[in-house]
Design an enzyme around this catalytic site. Structure first.
Site, PDB file in Angstrom:
ATOM      1  N   SER A 145       9.428  -6.972  -9.828  1.00 57.22           N
ATOM      2  CA  SER A 145       9.431  -5.725  -8.433  1.00 57.22           C
ATOM      3  C   SER A 145      10.743  -5.025  -8.565  1.00 57.22           C
ATOM      4  O   SER A 145      10.596  -4.041  -7.681  1.00 57.22           O
ATOM      5  CB  SER A 145       9.401  -6.639  -7.357  1.00 57.22           C
ATOM      6  OG  SER A 145      10.563  -7.449  -7.151  1.00 57.22           O
ATOM      7  N   LYS A 171      15.462  -7.286  -3.109  1.00 54.39           N
ATOM      8  CA  LYS A 171      14.822  -6.032  -2.847  1.00 54.39           C
ATOM      9  C   LYS A 171      16.136  -4.954  -2.527  1.00 54.39           C
ATOM     10  O   LYS A 171      17.197  -5.440  -1.980  1.00 54.39           O
ATOM     11  CB  LYS A 171      13.997  -5.954  -1.419  1.00 54.39           C
ATOM     12  CG  LYS A 171      12.932  -7.003  -1.635  1.00 54.39           C
ATOM     13  CD  LYS A 171      11.660  -6.597  -2.841  1.00 54.39           C
ATOM     14  CE  LYS A 171      10.567  -7.589  -3.031  1.00 54.39           C
ATOM     15  NZ  LYS A 171       9.622  -7.564  -4.022  1.00 54.39           N
TER      16      LYS A 171
END
Length: 241
Positions: free
Chosen positions: A78, A123
């Site tokens: 990701s 993230k």
């Protein structure tokens, strides 16, 4: 005739020199008690100092990992292409202590339990408390507080900023986070209808990822990109321009 007594060689040698006096004073009761304490502790540990030394090193590493730096292994793609599956990063646990707060562009590790899932996630911070984050403008760019952000420097090649439209205001004390590989990231966009609205409380942030330490060929410092530098501060309700 000068009758004042002159020191003989025996007189000179009998007086301690300055360095000898200093050495004698340095090895005083305090040093002896220190050595005695180490010897006493060693006597309690099976194997003596041979066992005590690695135990102390292990304790130091445990304290370092708990309070200062925590290793984290990248579990998914990701955050590609900057962070690849299996990369190991060092998370600075002190980055947001002492009144510091996450900033746009930081890569953070957080506990997603109750928000994303029962795991720790990594993230990039796109919006902080009060920010108005919109996707997308006429050129397909994310806007933060009305300013388009050029994310081309870190987005996964071929990815658009988002295939999912959104228009959110980030509540105070929370973060809006996205993966750099937008086509392979479950992030704030996917949880807008979940409890918390896809936002991550700042209190759930474990720390900021500052270094890639493994593999050595990919090691390096993780810098905050300049893409967010021109984003203006959030407009607060009741503020006067």
């Amino acid at each position: 005739m000068d009758t004042e007594a002159q020191p003989t060689e025996r007189d000179r040698s009998s007086r301690p020199s300055g360095s000898e006096a200093t050495t004698s004073e340095a090895a005083g009761p305090e040093d002896r008690s220190r050595f005695a304490l180490v010897a006493r502790i060693s006597s309690w540990v099976p194997g003596g100092r041979i066992t005590l030394t690695p135990l102390l090193c292990l304790l130091f590493l445990l304290l370092l990992s708990t309070f200062v730096l925590r290793p984290f292994q990248i579990p998914s793609g990701s955050m590609e292409q900057g962070l690849r599956i299996g990369d190991r990063v060092l998370v600075n646990r002190l980055a947001y202590r002492f009144d510091a707060a996450p900033q746009r562009g930081d890569i953070v590790v957080f506990d997603g339990t109750g928000y994303f899932g029962h795991a720790d996630y990594i993230k990039r911070v796109v919006g902080v408390g009060g920010d108005h984050v919109v996707c997308c403008d006429s050129e397909g760019r994310i806007q933060v507080n009305g300013r388009p952000v050029d994310e081309s420097g870190f987005l996964y090649p071929g990815d658009s900023p988002s295939a999912v439209p959104f228009d959110v205001v980030v509540p105070d004390g929370t973060l809006f986070v996205l993966g750099d590989h937008r086509g392979d990231s479950s992030d704030s966009r996917d949880h807008l209808g979940s409890p918390g609205g896809g936002m991550i409380p700042v209190g759930e942030v474990i720390g900021r990822a500052d270094w890639i330490v493994w593999p050595f060929g990919h090691a390096g410092r993780l810098h905050r990109p300049d893409a967010y530098a021109r984003v203006p501060a959030a407009a607060r309700a009741g503020a006067h321009g």
